[in-house]
Design an enzyme around this catalytic site. Sequence first.
Site, PDB file in Angstrom:
ATOM      1  N   ARG A  49       0.841  -1.183   0.000  1.00  0.00           N
ATOM      2  CA  ARG A  49       0.000   0.000   0.000  1.00  0.00           C
ATOM      3  C   ARG A  49       0.880   1.238   0.000  1.00  0.00           C
ATOM      4  O   ARG A  49       2.100   1.145   0.103  1.00  0.00           O
ATOM      5  CB  ARG A  49      -1.012   0.032   1.142  1.00  0.00           C
ATOM      6  CG  ARG A  49      -0.673  -0.556   2.465  1.00  0.00           C
ATOM      7  CD  ARG A  49       0.389   0.136   3.269  1.00  0.00           C
ATOM      8  NE  ARG A  49       0.114   1.548   3.426  1.00  0.00           N
ATOM      9  CZ  ARG A  49       1.021   2.459   3.680  1.00  0.00           C
ATOM     10  NH1 ARG A  49       2.306   2.119   3.816  1.00  0.00           N
ATOM     11  NH2 ARG A  49       0.726   3.721   3.814  1.00  0.00           N
ATOM     12  N   GLY A  50       0.225   2.398  -0.151  1.00  0.00           N
ATOM     13  CA  GLY A  50       0.947   3.648  -0.364  1.00  0.00           C
ATOM     14  C   GLY A  50       0.946   3.915  -1.856  1.00  0.00           C
ATOM     15  O   GLY A  50       1.332   3.046  -2.647  1.00  0.00           O
ATOM     16  N   ARG A  81      -7.401  -0.305  -6.789  1.00  0.00           N
ATOM     17  CA  ARG A  81      -7.617   0.828  -5.877  1.00  0.00           C
ATOM     18  C   ARG A  81      -7.950   2.040  -6.734  1.00  0.00           C
ATOM     19  O   ARG A  81      -7.114   2.469  -7.527  1.00  0.00           O
ATOM     20  CB  ARG A  81      -6.337   1.150  -5.073  1.00  0.00           C
ATOM     21  CG  ARG A  81      -5.785   0.069  -4.163  1.00  0.00           C
ATOM     22  CD  ARG A  81      -6.617  -0.207  -2.912  1.00  0.00           C
ATOM     23  NE  ARG A  81      -6.876   0.928  -2.043  1.00  0.00           N
ATOM     24  CZ  ARG A  81      -6.024   1.383  -1.111  1.00  0.00           C
ATOM     25  NH1 ARG A  81      -4.851   0.824  -0.942  1.00  0.00           N
ATOM     26  NH2 ARG A  81      -6.362   2.402  -0.348  1.00  0.00           N
ATOM     27  N   ASP A 228      -2.542  11.126  -1.834  1.00  0.00           N
ATOM     28  CA  ASP A 228      -2.885  10.115  -2.832  1.00  0.00           C
ATOM     29  C   ASP A 228      -3.195  10.741  -4.175  1.00  0.00           C
ATOM     30  O   ASP A 228      -3.016  10.110  -5.217  1.00  0.00           O
ATOM     31  CB  ASP A 228      -4.058   9.265  -2.351  1.00  0.00           C
ATOM     32  CG  ASP A 228      -3.605   8.310  -1.264  1.00  0.00           C
ATOM     33  OD1 ASP A 228      -3.487   8.745  -0.104  1.00  0.00           O
ATOM     34  OD2 ASP A 228      -3.317   7.145  -1.586  1.00  0.00           O
TER      35      ASP A 228
END
Lengths: 334, 334
Positions: A49-50, A81, A228
């Site tokens: 993630r990230g 995502r 993000d």
Amino acid sequence: MDVIEPVRWSDDGAGVRILDQRELPAREVYRDLRTVEDVFAAIATLAVRGAPAIGIAAAMALTLAPDDQVASAAARLASARPTAVNLRWALDRMERAAEKVRGSPAELRSALRAEATRILEEDREMCRRIGEHGAALIPDGARVLTHCNAGALATGGMGTALAAVYVAASEGRKVHVYADETRPLLQGSRLTAWELTRAGIPTTVLVDSAAASLMKAGEIDLCIVGADRIARNGDTANKIGTYPLAIAAAHHGIPFYVAAPTSTFDAGTASGEEILIEHRGADEVRCGFGTLTAPIDADVYNPAFDVTPATLITAIVSDRGVHRAPYDFGPLAR
Amino acid sequence: MDVIEPVRWSDDGAGVRILDQRELPAREVYRDLRTVEDVFAAIATLAVRGAPAIGIAAAMALTLAPDDQVASAAARLASARPTAVNLRWALDRMERAAEKVRGSPAELRSALRAEATRILEEDREMCRRIGEHGAALIPDGARVLTHCNAGALATGGMGTALAAVYVAASEGRKVHVYADETRPLLQGSRLTAWELTRAGIPTTVLVDSAAASLMKAGEIDLCIVGADRIARNGDTANKIGTYPLAIAAAHHGIPFYVAAPTSTFDAGTASGEEILIEHRGADEVRCGFGTLTAPIDADVYNPAFDVTPATLITAIVSDRGVHRAPYDFGPLAR
């Protein structure tokens, strides 16, 4: 400084090796992913993630697709995502690299591998630059509040927000980090506290709603978080809880910084109102960590991100420098 | 409306029946406590919680003590939660009632039982009045945000903040409650969501840091929370996370109400700065779900309460009415 590598090529070169972040902080487990579907699942379940790390993992995953399925694999990976712009960006880059190849399947594979490696290496370089620009904002003795994990675990390099902390510390300045635990998935307590402690940075964990008390007590000098997606006007989507933190920081007159690579700037998004927010499953809230903490059929509101308007952001740190309002990231976005 | 009774006399009259809140939300388990020690343990382990409910349970427990041990039983019960002010207050009242009895052991027992019943009934009446005053602030169709549990589970009646919701609903108005889960101990998701759902009030659970997103989206009409202590000037100590909620509400122009009985008003405290904040153990944050969610030796900042300044409070609802700034609760406090 001992920097973690959450995503890299497997030792035998035939897979993507990830640090499975679902196992942290209890265990440091690495997994070799051998198929596109393995990487899709790792991204969807937040094993990796990230925003930058997801983009890198997806780019690498395309090298695992059968020769005639690169485009469908890219579409599949992009759906893992929806909010992180880096994912789409990295996959687009890979597809452009694939389109240029006019030769054999072996040449295609080689081109894809080279492009994914470039994406990883460029990300490392971007992290280093973000760290250098951001470190200039962190004075000696600073008490820094952060949210979620915008560290080495989120990128191919030393992180974004935490890169600033790492560079400041490596330059000899004392820094104390306060890490919001970051419900529902606790990336702050599980990941940020883990990687900072591992790197020797003094760190204190708190529940998200305790941050305002620290600010009121004069215990926070600045906030720095990742992103993000950043719209052209500077509005920033980041982990749920970033927006109330920015409101509280403004209320207390505390600088609020966002750190992100220019790949997070989205020329196609004029303002935060256009950013699609991913909503995740109710059980992240109802039975986090295997314990029932709400009625089993409780209705749940579980957005993964929120949008902080540019007006609440003191400055945005990128690999290109420190940007202040009025923002216009159209020219910088890619 | 089917209101929960977390503390009442056992059906046979020879004990204290409690709803064991440690089992919620998974199971609704009632226990008949037959001795002072049983009630002591129930209070100490949070099987019964909420300042008013604790005071009631302790008062009832004194009726279970042998005739010659009422004073020692009171001392024992007072030590179960040394910071809960209602506990000491209820026990003092019981001891004063006992001192007035000049007759037989049967008369003593009868006097104690009558006083404990009065404490319970007065609390119910206070809750009802808070509910009636508070309900006037809740329009039809209101979307109400609350934090922690200030409901029936915390009192002898229908609660404080949630009493306003219950009364509004009983008057035929539609109310939708958004319940902050309330880390670290999750009283919002475990208790508030459970009791509201049981009462037929539509309820949505969210992580604490998602509340600001709901506000920004125009999904919250008002906030209402309980209080642990209210200073003379209106500054209010309540569960950690109340203060950032009040900041966010002010930022979005949303009314922020506090509901509490006048027994919560503290004439001895001029302002919030004088309120001592209890800090609790690190493991509530580090392994709150029975799972390690932070490095095992992580430093933790874990205040149980925060202080919301009166300037961020739209009105305070008590059993005496709806109070607005400038506050001076000296005359009302007891």
